[in-house]
Every structure is written in structure tokens, then in C-alpha cells.
Design an enzyme around this catalytic site. Structure first.
Site, mmCIF file in Angstrom:
data_model
loop_
_atom_site.group_PDB
_atom_site.id
_atom_site.type_symbol
_atom_site.label_atom_id
_atom_site.label_comp_id
_atom_site.label_asym_id
_atom_site.label_seq_id
_atom_site.Cartn_x
_atom_site.Cartn_y
_atom_site.Cartn_z
ATOM 1 C CG ASP A 101 -78.356 136.991 -43.414
ATOM 2 O OD1 ASP A 101 -77.836 138.111 -43.551
ATOM 3 O OD2 ASP A 101 -78.145 136.038 -44.174
ATOM 4 C CG ASP A 203 -77.256 141.278 -46.794
ATOM 5 O OD1 ASP A 203 -77.003 140.223 -47.386
ATOM 6 O OD2 ASP A 203 -77.758 142.276 -47.351
ATOM 7 C CD GLU A 266 -72.893 139.571 -48.663
ATOM 8 O OE1 GLU A 266 -73.115 138.847 -49.645
ATOM 9 O OE2 GLU A 266 -73.564 140.595 -48.419
ATOM 10 C CG HIS A 327 -77.362 132.991 -50.168
ATOM 11 N ND1 HIS A 327 -76.293 133.298 -49.332
ATOM 12 C CD2 HIS A 327 -78.040 134.133 -50.351
ATOM 13 C CE1 HIS A 327 -76.359 134.582 -49.022
ATOM 14 N NE2 HIS A 327 -77.413 135.111 -49.625
ATOM 15 C CG ASP A 328 -75.477 135.853 -52.662
ATOM 16 O OD1 ASP A 328 -76.707 135.753 -52.868
ATOM 17 O OD2 ASP A 328 -74.991 136.485 -51.705
HETATM 18 C C1 GLC Z 1 -76.303 139.980 -49.983
HETATM 19 C C2 GLC Z 1 -76.996 138.652 -49.989
HETATM 20 C C3 GLC Z 1 -77.755 138.494 -51.270
HETATM 21 C C4 GLC Z 1 -78.771 139.605 -51.365
HETATM 22 C C5 GLC Z 1 -78.104 140.960 -51.219
HETATM 23 C C6 GLC Z 1 -79.105 142.048 -50.984
HETATM 24 O O1 GLC Z 1 -75.325 140.063 -50.953
HETATM 25 O O2 GLC Z 1 -76.088 137.620 -49.782
HETATM 26 O O3 GLC Z 1 -78.385 137.245 -51.376
HETATM 27 O O4 GLC Z 1 -79.444 139.541 -52.581
HETATM 28 O O5 GLC Z 1 -77.230 141.005 -50.120
HETATM 29 O O6 GLC Z 1 -79.616 141.968 -49.689
#
Ligand code: GLC
Length: 538
Positions: A101, A203, A266, A327-328
Site C-alpha cells: 500500500d 491510497d 484507490e 477494510h473501509d
Molecule cells: C484510504 C484507506 C483508508 C484510510 C484513508 C486515509 O481511503 O483505504 O483506510 O483511512 O485512505 O489514508
């Protein structure tokens, strides 16, 4: 046999591990790299091709690793660099790729770059972050909001300016308009690529660039009280700015210095804007994550429409992908309900494009109920009570029915899901009719049938609870029939000459059955059928 040039990240299945929750090896209740290494045989058996690890870097853990204090260090909670090297090696021996990541939008406020940046206004790193004077009334420079609640601006009293943070105030945003920041992040990428990682999931990448005039975001006229506070504004000047593609192009060029690596983004945006992230010349991310199914109405027609819209929007040569959990977001099994988890598995594994499977979804782990005193997620702490908490989808992997589900012999950092005594790897792997075995078979079929891994997608029918489509490559045709409801359906094919046989039923009991012009689907059943290659049957 994969077709010529079929890249591993196109034909393979990616498995996302949330490292805190996969396997604890050192008895502290938090998962770690050694734990993952110990569990590699499980992943090999399941048949996945690549692992994506949520962040394992040095971090004060304000956002559980998405706040990084050292991009090239491993946090002691997870192990050390040697453990990561061992994981890369063990992965390689087992033909498992490793995706890390990369969190380029922000660092931790403990990162040395930020410590320097906030030290004084004339520090050489001042411009590595986004600093602004207060508004004339002394308040924040403008109306920009944090994703995690409240203003996006935090006042720093020692230098008398505000800094911007898209997420927590402990996650200051880097200034991607500064070439030195880009260079530093490129070096981070090279560090890991040289060590042998196979790529990155990047991310929050659509947030990288912000308006250089710092204009206020417009008010969202559709906002209703009780919704996520950040949705009060439209993020016109803080997300998805045109210049972001240039920044991503830079990362892609670094990645391309190394053979056969992948860059995944993402990005939560509507499909028409999402697909721009492939880049004008496919020189952006290899694919922007397609999260459309995470919020789709679980209904045949809506899903068929969404697939069509996505397929039509892809740029020529742009490779698709699908996600049902991460995970979100709330756990798949809870979202679609226990009766539809098998159909969901079949959909994910048979759509055209790379599937990403979230750990535990292959055994049907549910969204866990989290008591107020058990909340760990900073998002839920900042914006409590509206159901956005992410702890419930991050609970320990359920390996067996013993204490803490075989995840740890200490108290786990989050409670184990309530159903772990029945829903666990040990018990499901003994039952050939289980969801776990369905995933194994589906992954295996993707490998054996090139039409599933690489073939075109041809919609056939979506009506009521029924979704029917083909996957097709050269002489091979696979028909997928999904019953998205509880009632049986008798399907009559528009084309009377269909013939073939069942490769797999969601209930694992119809393999080899002949298929002809009529087909009976039980409630909540999905079927994969191989059709005879006679082209006249088209
Ligand atoms: C992304 C991640 C999330 C995190 C956010 C800030 O959306 O998937 O889990 O809290 O970024 O880094």
C-alpha cells in the site's frame, strides 16, 4: 493457458490482507508479517495469485498504518525489514505476488518531513505540506472539510499558520505541486520495487492535488442532516483535479522502470470520472479500483446496468476489475445477506476483470457488532453513531473455533466475530459444499477456462431476479446464470440451440449435468456452464 501478453494482474486474483487482523505470531493480539508467512499455505491452497497488504510501515497508528512516519521502515508491531524480505521470498517460492500500500497523499504528523516542515516558516521542508494563513477572522483559510469530520485545516500555534489534512489532523497532506515531494515519493517506490515487491495499491490517489487558489468548495444542495458531514460540500477544489493525472503519470513512469509491476489506484468516483485514471494513453494506473458493486442495489437489473455502464466507459485497452469488500466498507456477507453470499462469489469471480477478494469474505465473515467501548476506528470516533465505523469489517481472521478463532493467543485488538465457532477456515475447509470451497473451485475454474480469465463479457438477460451472461474467448464459451432471489427460476433460453454442461453450481451438486434449452435454477443458486463450441449455436 493464458493468452499472449496476459499479465499476472489481469488473469490473477488479488487477496487483500489487513495485516493487524490476519495472524498474530508474537502473542500481542495484533497480526504481523511472520503470521502472514505462517499462513501462506492457506493462500496457496485457496489459489489466489497476489496479496495486497494494507500498510505495514512505521506508524503511530492514528489511522492504523495509513499515517506513515517512515515510508521505508516496517513498524515493529508487524516485524522488521527482514520479515518483509522473507515474505517476498516465500511469496516468490509459492508464485504469490506482493502488492504494498503506497500512501502518497499524506504522512503522519510524526514523519520527519512534517516535523521539519512545522519547525519554522522558512524550513526547507515548509512547502512539502500545505500551509496557509488564517482567514481575516482568524479562522481556517477556507471551508474545506476533512473526510473524517470537521475542518480540513489544523492550526499550528508555533508558526501561526494552518495546515491542510484530507483525513485526520495527524495525517497532514503532502504538497504534490512541489517537485521535491514527487521525487521523494518516487524514491520510496524505487526502494520497494528494488526489494522485489510487485507493485502498489495507491491510497486516496484522487485527492493528491488541491486547488492552487484555495477556492471554497461549493455547498451540496442535496445534503441532509445526519449524512456524513463531509458531504455538506462538493469537493470541487479538493479532489479529482485535472493535474492529478500528471502526478500519477510520474508514479507510473517510475513503476515502468521495473518489469512486470502493477500500479492500482484507490479512487471513489462515479464511473465516467473514474475511468480517466487509466490515463489518456493508458499511462495512469493499471486500473483504478472499481467500487461500484460496494453500493449497488443487489438486484439483477441494476447490476446488469452497472456492468454495461462500466464496460462501455472503459477506454480501449483499459482492463476492468471488481471489488466486493475492503477494510473501509461493511462486510459483504452482511450486506448481501447469508443467502446471496454464494451468488456474490460467483459474480465476483466470473465478471470480466481482476477480482480483489477481501480476507475472510471467502468464509463469509460477517460485519461484527462493535460495542462503544470497543471502537478503535478514528473515523467512527470523530463521526460517531451514523454507521460508518470500520472496525466491524476489520475483526480477526476466523481460522478455527478455539479461543480468539486461532488468530492469537492473546486478547485480539478487536473482538472476534460472534459467529467464529461455526464460520471458520477449519470447519469450512472440511465441508466440500461450503462457501470456502466454492471460492476455491471458482478460482480454479478461472485458471482452467481462459474465457473466464480473459474472455469478453456478453450480457444475455437481466430480468426479475435473473442475471445471465456469457464469457467468451475464441472457441470457448462459459454461460453464467445467477439467481439473485430466493425463489426458483425456470429459464428458457432465447436461443433453443444452447447446449453444454454444468461446471459448477453454487451448491456444488450439479457438476457435469447437461444443459439445453431450459434450465432450472433453485433459489439463490448460481450456475457456471460450459457451452459446446459449435459456433452455429450462437
Ligand atoms: C484510504 C484507506 C483508508 C484510510 C484513508 C486515509 O481511503 O483505504 O483506510 O483511512 O485512505 O489514508
Amino acid at each position: 493457458m493464458p493468452a499472449e501478453n496476459a499479465k499476472w494482474w489481469k488473469t490473477g486474483v488479488i487477496y487483500q490482507i489487513y495485516p493487524r487482523s490476519f495472524q498474530d505470531s508474537n502473542h500481542d493480539g495484533v497480526g504481523d508479517l511472520r503470521g502472514i508467512i505462517d499462513r501462506l499455505p492457506y493462500l496457496v491452497e485457496l489459489g489466489v495469485d497476489a496479496i495486497w497488504l494494507s500498510p505495514i510501515f512505521t506508524s503511530p497508528m492514528a489511522d492504523f498504518g495509513y499515517d506513515i512516519a517512515d515510508y521505508t521502515g516496517v513498524d515493529p508491531l508487524f516485524g522488521n525489514l527482514a520479515d518483509l524480505d522473507s515474505l517476498i521470498d516465500a511469496g516468490r517460492r509459492n508464485h504469490l505476488k506482493l502488492i504494498l500500500d503506497l500512501v502518497p497523499n499524506h504522512t503522519s504528523d510524526q514523519h520527519s518531513w512534517f516535523v521539519e516542515s512545522r519547525a519554522s516558516r522558512d524550513n526547507p521542508k515548509r512547502d512539502w505540506y500545505i500551509w496557509r494563513d488564517a482567514a481575516p477572522d482568524g479562522g481556517p483559510p477556507n471551508n474545506w472539510l476533512s473526510e473524517f469530520g470537521g475542518s480540513g485545516w489544523e492550526f499550528d500555534s508555533s508558526t501561526n499558520q494552518y495546515y491542510y489534512h484530507t483525513f485526520l489532523s495527524a495525517q497532514p497532506d503532502l504538497n504534490w505541486r512541489n517537485p521535491a515531494v514527487r521525487e521523494a515519493m518516487h524514491d520510496v517506490m524505487r526502494f520497494w520495487l528494488r526489494r522485489g515487491v510487485d507493485g502498489f495499491r495507491v491510497d486516496a490517489v484522487w485527492y493528491l492535488i488541491k486547488d492552487d487558489q484555495f477556492r471554497n468548495n461549493p455547498v451540496n444542495p442535496d445534503f441532509r442532516p445526519g449524512e456524513l458531514p463531509r458531504d455538506a460540500l462538493i469537493p470541487l477544489y479538493t479532489a479529482d483535479l485535472p493535474e492529478v493525472h500528471d502526478a500519477i503519470g510520474g508514479m507510473r513512469r517510475v513503476l515502468d522502470e521495473f518489469p512486470d509491476r502493477v500500479l492500482l489506484g484507490e479512487i471513489y468516483l462515479p464511473i465516467d470520472r473514474l475511468v480517466a485514471y487509466y490515463g489518456r494513453k493508458l499511462d495512469g494506473v493499471h486500473f483504478p479500483y472499481n467500487f461500484a458493486l460496494l453500493t449497488a442495489k443487489w438486484e439483477a437489473r441494476s447490476i446488469a446496468q452497472l456492468i454495461d455502464e462500466y464496460e462501455a466507459a472503459l477506454p480501449p485497452g483499459g482492463w476492468p476489475n471488481w471489488v466486493l469488500g475492503n477494510h473501509d466498507r461493511p462486510r459483504l456477507a452482511t450486506r448481501v445477506g447469508p443467502n446471496q453470499v454464494r451468488v456474490a462469489a460467483m459474480l465476483l469471480m466470473t465478471l470480466r476483470g481482476t477480482p480483489t477478494l477481501y480476507y475472510g469474505d471467502e468464509i463469509g465473515m460477517q460485519q461484527a457488532a462493535i460495542l462503544p467501548e470497543q471502537v478503535r476506528d478514528p473515523f467512527e470516533k470523530n463521526v460517531p453513531g451514523i454507521g460508518i465505523g470500520r472496525d466491524g469489517c476489520r475483526t480477526p481472521m476466523q481460522w478455527d473455533g478455539t479461543k480468539s478463532a486461532g488468530f492469537s493467543d492473546a486478547d485480539p485488538w478487536l473482538p472476534v466475530g460472534g459467529n467464529f465457532r461455526e464460520v471458520n477456515v477449519n470447519s469450512l475447509s472440511k465441508d466440500r459444499g461450503s462457501l470456502y470451497w466454492l471460492y476455491r473451485r471458482l478460482i480454479d475454474l478461472r485458471r482452467k477456462h481462459i474465457a473466464l480469465a480473459e474472455g469478453s463479457y456478453k450480457p444475455l438477460m437481466a430480468s426479475g431476479e435473473l442475471l445471465l451472461f456469457y464469457r467468451e474467448l475464441r472457441e470457448e464459451r462459459v454461460l453464467i446464470a445467477l439467481n439473485m432471489g430466493p425463489e426458483p427460476i425456470a429459464v428458457s433460453f432465447p436461443d433453443e440451440r444452447v447446449s453444454g454442461y454444468v461446471l459448477l453450481s453454487a451448491f456444488a451438486d450439479r457438476e457435469g449435468e447437461a444443459v439445453s434449452a431450459k434450465l432450472d435454477l433453485r433459489g439463490n443458486e448460481g450456475l457456471l456452464m460450459k457451452l459446446d463450441s459449435d459456433r452455429r449455436a450462437n
